[in-house]
Scaffold this motif. Structure first.
Motif, short mmCIF file in Angstrom:
data_model
loop_
_atom_site.label_atom_id
_atom_site.label_comp_id
_atom_site.label_asym_id
_atom_site.label_seq_id
_atom_site.Cartn_x
_atom_site.Cartn_y
_atom_site.Cartn_z
N PRO A 34 0.82 -1.23 0.00
CA PRO A 34 0.00 0.00 0.00
C PRO A 34 0.85 1.28 0.00
N TRP A 35 1.97 1.26 0.72
CA TRP A 35 2.86 2.42 0.76
C TRP A 35 3.51 2.63 -0.61
N VAL A 36 3.94 1.54 -1.19
CA VAL A 36 4.57 1.62 -2.51
C VAL A 36 3.58 2.16 -3.54
N ILE A 37 2.36 1.65 -3.51
CA ILE A 37 1.34 2.10 -4.46
C ILE A 37 1.04 3.58 -4.25
N THR A 38 1.01 4.03 -3.01
CA THR A 38 0.75 5.45 -2.72
C THR A 38 1.87 6.32 -3.29
N VAL A 39 3.12 5.97 -2.98
CA VAL A 39 4.26 6.76 -3.46
C VAL A 39 4.34 6.73 -4.98
N VAL A 40 4.21 5.55 -5.56
CA VAL A 40 4.30 5.41 -7.01
C VAL A 40 3.11 6.08 -7.68
N GLY A 41 1.97 6.06 -7.03
CA GLY A 41 0.79 6.75 -7.56
C GLY A 41 1.02 8.25 -7.64
N ILE A 42 1.63 8.82 -6.62
CA ILE A 42 1.94 10.25 -6.62
C ILE A 42 2.95 10.56 -7.73
N ILE A 43 3.98 9.73 -7.84
CA ILE A 43 4.97 9.91 -8.90
C ILE A 43 4.30 9.79 -10.27
N GLY A 44 3.40 8.83 -10.40
CA GLY A 44 2.67 8.65 -11.65
C GLY A 44 1.82 9.87 -12.01
N LEU A 45 1.19 10.47 -11.00
CA LEU A 45 0.40 11.68 -11.24
C LEU A 45 1.31 12.83 -11.72
N VAL A 46 2.46 12.96 -11.08
CA VAL A 46 3.41 13.99 -11.50
C VAL A 46 3.83 13.74 -12.95
N GLN A 47 4.11 12.49 -13.27
CA GLN A 47 4.50 12.14 -14.64
C GLN A 47 3.39 12.45 -15.62
N LEU A 48 2.14 12.17 -15.26
CA LEU A 48 1.02 12.47 -16.16
C LEU A 48 0.87 13.97 -16.39
N VAL A 49 1.02 14.76 -15.31
CA VAL A 49 0.93 16.22 -15.45
C VAL A 49 2.06 16.73 -16.34
N LEU A 50 3.28 16.24 -16.11
CA LEU A 50 4.41 16.66 -16.94
C LEU A 50 4.21 16.23 -18.40
N SER A 51 3.69 15.05 -18.60
CA SER A 51 3.43 14.59 -19.98
C SER A 51 2.41 15.47 -20.67
N ALA A 52 1.34 15.80 -19.95
CA ALA A 52 0.31 16.68 -20.53
C ALA A 52 0.91 18.06 -20.84
N PHE A 53 1.72 18.58 -19.91
CA PHE A 53 2.36 19.88 -20.12
C PHE A 53 3.30 19.84 -21.32
N SER A 54 4.04 18.74 -21.47
CA SER A 54 4.97 18.64 -22.60
C SER A 54 4.23 18.60 -23.93
N ILE A 55 3.06 17.99 -23.94
CA ILE A 55 2.26 17.95 -25.17
C ILE A 55 1.71 19.33 -25.50
N VAL A 56 1.14 19.98 -24.48
CA VAL A 56 0.57 21.31 -24.68
C VAL A 56 1.67 22.32 -25.06
N SER A 57 2.83 22.20 -24.45
CA SER A 57 3.95 23.09 -24.73
C SER A 57 4.70 22.72 -26.02
N ARG A 58 4.35 21.59 -26.60
CA ARG A 58 4.93 21.11 -27.86
C ARG A 58 6.45 20.90 -27.75
N TRP A 59 6.86 20.22 -26.68
CA TRP A 59 8.27 19.94 -26.47
C TRP A 59 8.88 19.16 -27.62
N ASP A 60 8.12 18.20 -28.16
CA ASP A 60 8.66 17.40 -29.27
C ASP A 60 8.96 18.27 -30.48
N GLU A 61 8.03 19.17 -30.83
CA GLU A 61 8.25 20.07 -31.96
C GLU A 61 9.40 21.02 -31.69
N LYS A 62 9.46 21.55 -30.47
CA LYS A 62 10.53 22.48 -30.12
C LYS A 62 11.89 21.77 -30.14
#
Length: 192
Positions: free
Chosen positions: A71-99
């Motif tokens: 349960p602790w691992v899932i909680t920590v990894v879940g938070i990291i996963g949420l951060v990764q999802l937010v960063l991924s969404a930001f990278s798409i909106v900011s067009r990091w691949d194109e830049k």
């Protein structure tokens, strides 16, 4: 100002080639730095996206589904996963691949221009004026594209410092010849 239509002596062309060579090198450094930074960000997002489920799977395989740690691992990894999802969404909106792709293209293009202007200035070939006009046209097209990428004043100072360091020339404002990439307090070759 376009120099293509103006009559210039070979000495003036060589002098202008030296200036264009200097600026092409600096612009290459701006886009090279951007590409490296974006590559690092993209690598971290990808790493987090892969390691998160792998880590949970590794814990389950190692300790089982009934482990008190899970349960602790899932909680920590879940938070990291949420951060990764937010960063991924930001990278798409900011067009990091194109830049990133543009930064690579501009870095290559400015390196080519640097090499062409350096060749013309060093060798002054028989068809100097013809090659110069071609290089100027290409430089103007590249410059027009690069201006659309929002080069900041800080990046311009960084480019100037990098070119001054490479060419071992003093800054026109502080009169110091940079020996490293560490920014100084100068508004010509620092403060970036």
């Amino acid at each position: 100002m376009s120099l293509v239509g103006n009559m210039m002596s070979p000495d003036m062309i060589v002098k202008d080639c030296r200036g264009k060579e200097f600026y092409a090198f600096g612009t290459h450094r701006i886009f090279d730095q951007r590409a490296r930074k974006l590559q690092l960000y993209r690598t971290w997002i990808t790493f987090l996206g892969i390691i998160t489920p792998l880590f949970v799977g590794g814990v389950v395989l190692s300790f089982g589904t009934e482990s008190k740690v899970l349960p602790w691992v899932i909680t920590v990894v879940g938070i990291i996963g949420l951060v990764q999802l937010v960063l991924s969404a930001f990278s798409i909106v900011s067009r990091w691949d194109e830049k990133y792709e543009y930064a690579l293209d501009s870095s290559r293009g400015n390196t080519d221009l640097y090499n062409r202007f350096k060749f013309l200035a060093d060798n002054a070939p028989a068809d100097l004026e013809v090659q110069y006009k071609d290089a100027i046209r290409e430089n103007e097209a590249r410059e027009f594209k690069d201006l659309g990428q929002g080069i900041t004043e800080k990046e311009k100072r960084f480019a100037n410092r990098e070119a001054l360091k490479y060419y071992r020339k003093p800054c026109s404002i502080c009169s110091i010849t940079p020996t490293n990439s560490k920014p100084s307090k100068c508004d010509g070759c620092g403060n970036f």
